[in-house]
Enzyme design. Structure first.
Site, PDB file in Angstrom:
ATOM      1  N   TYR A 159      37.773  38.931  53.859  1.00 37.34           N
ATOM      2  CA  TYR A 159      37.558  37.921  54.891  1.00 37.34           C
ATOM      3  C   TYR A 159      38.033  38.391  56.270  1.00 37.34           C
ATOM      4  O   TYR A 159      37.493  37.955  57.282  1.00 37.34           O
ATOM      5  CB  TYR A 159      38.300  36.626  54.531  1.00 37.34           C
ATOM      6  CG  TYR A 159      37.582  35.764  53.520  1.00 37.34           C
ATOM      7  CD1 TYR A 159      37.294  36.241  52.249  1.00 37.34           C
ATOM      8  CD2 TYR A 159      37.205  34.460  53.834  1.00 37.34           C
ATOM      9  CE1 TYR A 159      36.649  35.448  51.318  1.00 37.34           C
ATOM     10  CE2 TYR A 159      36.556  33.661  52.907  1.00 37.34           C
ATOM     11  CZ  TYR A 159      36.276  34.164  51.649  1.00 37.34           C
ATOM     12  OH  TYR A 159      35.634  33.380  50.731  1.00 37.34           O
ATOM     13  N   LYS A 209      40.684  44.181  40.243  1.00 39.72           N
ATOM     14  CA  LYS A 209      39.595  45.050  39.753  1.00 39.72           C
ATOM     15  C   LYS A 209      40.132  46.482  39.843  1.00 39.72           C
ATOM     16  O   LYS A 209      39.585  47.346  40.545  1.00 39.72           O
ATOM     17  CB  LYS A 209      38.338  44.819  40.621  1.00 39.72           C
ATOM     18  CG  LYS A 209      37.088  45.532  40.143  1.00 39.72           C
ATOM     19  CD  LYS A 209      36.492  44.965  38.861  1.00 39.72           C
ATOM     20  CE  LYS A 209      35.335  45.830  38.395  1.00 39.72           C
ATOM     21  NZ  LYS A 209      34.858  45.442  37.045  1.00 39.72           N
ATOM     22  N   ASP A 241      36.305  40.443  36.283  1.00 37.25           N
ATOM     23  CA  ASP A 241      35.104  40.096  35.502  1.00 37.25           C
ATOM     24  C   ASP A 241      35.490  39.481  34.158  1.00 37.25           C
ATOM     25  O   ASP A 241      34.905  38.489  33.713  1.00 37.25           O
ATOM     26  CB  ASP A 241      34.161  41.310  35.333  1.00 37.25           C
ATOM     27  CG  ASP A 241      34.876  42.601  34.965  1.00 37.25           C
ATOM     28  OD1 ASP A 241      36.121  42.607  34.920  1.00 37.25           O
ATOM     29  OD2 ASP A 241      34.184  43.612  34.706  1.00 37.25           O
ATOM     30  N   ASP A 265      38.185  32.899  45.730  1.00 36.74           N
ATOM     31  CA  ASP A 265      37.117  32.002  46.188  1.00 36.74           C
ATOM     32  C   ASP A 265      36.114  31.768  45.057  1.00 36.74           C
ATOM     33  O   ASP A 265      35.752  30.627  44.748  1.00 36.74           O
ATOM     34  CB  ASP A 265      36.422  32.642  47.405  1.00 36.74           C
ATOM     35  CG  ASP A 265      35.292  31.773  47.927  1.00 36.74           C
ATOM     36  OD1 ASP A 265      35.488  30.550  48.023  1.00 36.74           O
ATOM     37  OD2 ASP A 265      34.210  32.316  48.208  1.00 36.74           O
ATOM     38  N   ASP A 269      35.629  28.180  42.346  1.00 35.31           N
ATOM     39  CA  ASP A 269      34.410  27.378  42.170  1.00 35.31           C
ATOM     40  C   ASP A 269      34.060  27.308  40.689  1.00 35.31           C
ATOM     41  O   ASP A 269      33.682  26.249  40.171  1.00 35.31           O
ATOM     42  CB  ASP A 269      33.221  27.988  42.942  1.00 35.31           C
ATOM     43  CG  ASP A 269      33.064  27.380  44.331  1.00 35.31           C
ATOM     44  OD1 ASP A 269      34.096  26.961  44.904  1.00 35.31           O
ATOM     45  OD2 ASP A 269      31.930  27.320  44.836  1.00 35.31           O
TER      46      ASP A 269
HETATM   47  C1  IPM Z   1      36.629  27.775  50.296  1.00 33.55           C
HETATM   48  C2  IPM Z   1      35.348  27.891  51.056  1.00 33.55           C
HETATM   49  C3  IPM Z   1      35.572  28.744  52.286  1.00 33.55           C
HETATM   50  C4  IPM Z   1      35.998  30.112  51.817  1.00 33.55           C
HETATM   51  C5  IPM Z   1      34.386  28.825  53.248  1.00 33.55           C
HETATM   52  C6  IPM Z   1      33.947  27.458  53.709  1.00 33.55           C
HETATM   53  C7  IPM Z   1      34.663  29.733  54.406  1.00 33.55           C
HETATM   54  O1  IPM Z   1      34.352  28.397  50.234  1.00 33.55           O
HETATM   55  O2  IPM Z   1      37.621  27.284  50.881  1.00 33.55           O
HETATM   56  O3  IPM Z   1      36.668  28.151  49.118  1.00 33.55           O
HETATM   57  O4  IPM Z   1      35.148  30.958  51.514  1.00 33.55           O
HETATM   58  O5  IPM Z   1      37.197  30.377  51.755  1.00 33.55           O
HETATM   59 MG    MG Z   2      34.904  28.641  48.211  1.00 33.53          MG
END
Ligand code: IPM
Ligand code: MG
Length: 387
Positions: A159, A209, A241, A265, A269
């Protein structure tokens, strides 16, 4: 020599018994304002019940800030956040600002806050509530008992690493992002992982990794070195992975996962699906290491979901992730543990009563909107006996 990460400048002045708290409220885009408004409602109920004054200082962030100021976060609002005790954030982004060639992006505001405020430790708890076991796409027997915490590094890696650019060469277009970590960056986040594990089931999975990436090999070495300070925590290393697979195969085996920015990240999710909906998952981004019950780390609190533009303005988004983020604020930045628990209990009670937003709706339950869900939780806090 290890730095003293517990020495956080911001909250040191906070006296025990402090009743005045200043919160920067950046509601953002899409459903952000709707869900954050409910978190504010809930914090106000907590304030009234327990005798605290929460002062909210509003500012624009993301696409709405771009429309008004041409940037996703102004210097002035960044300063405002710096001078507050914590930041509450809704969500940023939307199709209107999604052009890949755009000079400014809503996400820039969020990334600037994380970097400028030194919020290196992102805590994302994933807990499956028993009454929601059937609202996920996974088998109940796989997800029951899931209670894990992902500690994601938030101010390094792909990032922010340099170089980061796109350019033209005679052969065509090229682009580079850089995954770079210093040992200090790895050490402080791994320490957060160990400290959190100490407060929980004492198991830490460090995810990397290391079979391919040099930065991961450094990560693994540093994690092993730091583990010497935590003999009571079991450390395991896992490749990212394999971790992605294990998270849906046997998620209840995890206690605390610590990992770098991009891996965290993606894995969070994935992990959010264990809990039924992204709308259930809160997060805390801290500038220091939480230690036991004396945590007063400066932090920013936001749901892990995005701005969900297609759901915006309809009073349907689930505000629970943001409300639970406010509970994390009470716990990690203000050291108000009883108050945090009151919020968490109220959320459980309202779900037990059968109220659901659309994302966790099941047959036989009572469907409510964003506002109603916020009101129900706030009322519950007001009515409950103080414990
Ligand atoms: C998160 C989001 C952010 C990230 C985006 C909105 C930049 O996906 O907080 O997980 O990638 O960190
Ligand atoms: Mg995210």
């Amino acid at each position: 020599m290890l730095a003293d990460w517990s020495n956080i400048p911001r909250r040191n002045w906070l006296r025990d018994g402090e009743v005045e708290f200043h919160i920067a409220a950046l509601l953002g885009d899409g459903v952000g304002p709707e869900v954050a408004t409910e978190a504010i409602r809930v914090l106000q109920a907590v304030g009234q019940k327990f005798g605290h004054n929460f002062h909210f200082h509003h500012g624009l962030i993301g696409g709405t800030a771009i429309d008004v100021h041409g940037v996703a976060l102004t210097e002035e609002k960044l300063e405002m956040c710096r001078s507050c005790d914590a930041v509450l954030l809704g969500a940023v982004g939307g199709p209107k600002w999604d052009d890949p060639k755009a000079k400014v992006r809503p996400e820039d505001g969020l990334l600037a806050l994380r970097k400028e405020l030194g919020l290196f430790a992102n805590l994302r708890p994933v807990k499956v509530l028993p009454m929601l076991v059937n609202s996920t796409t996974l088998k109940p027997e796989v997800i029951k008992n899931v209670d894990l915490m992902v500690v994601r590094e938030l101010t390094g890696g792909l990032y922010f690493g340099q170089p980061k650019k796109q350019w033209h060469s005679p052969e065509g277009r090229l682009a580079v992002d850089t995954m770079a970590y210093s040992e200090q960056e790895v050490e402080r986040i791994v320490r957060v992982g160990f400290e959190i594990a100490l407060m929980r089931r004492k198991k830490l999975t460090s995810v990397d990794k290391a079979n391919v990436l040099e930065s991961s090999r450094l990560w693994r070495q540093v994690a092993t070195e730091v583990s010497a300070d935590y003999p009571n925590v079991e450390l395991e290393h896992m490749l990212v992975d394999a971790c992605a697979m294990r998270l849906i195969q046997r998620p209840s085996q995890f206690d605390v996962i610590v990992t770098e920015n991009t891996f965290g990240d993606i894995l969070t999710d994935e992990a959010s699906m264990l809990a039924g909906s992204m709308g259930m998952l809160p997060s805390a981004s801290l500038a220091g290491i939480p230690r036991g019950s004396t945590s007063k780390a400066f932090g920013m609190y936001e749901p892990i979901h995005g701005s969900a533009p297609s759901r915006a303005g309809q009073n349907i988004a689930n505000p629970i992730a943001t409300i639970l983020s406010a509970a994390m604020m009470l716990r990690y930045s203000f050291n108000l543990v009883t108050e945090a628990e009151a919020v968490e209990k109220a959320v459980v009670a309202v779900l037990e009563d059968g109220y659901r937003t659309y994302d966790i709706m099941e047959e036989g339950k009572c469907k409510v909107g964003t506002r109603e869900m916020g009101q129900l939780i706030a009322e519950r806090i007001t009515k409950e006996d103080k414990t």
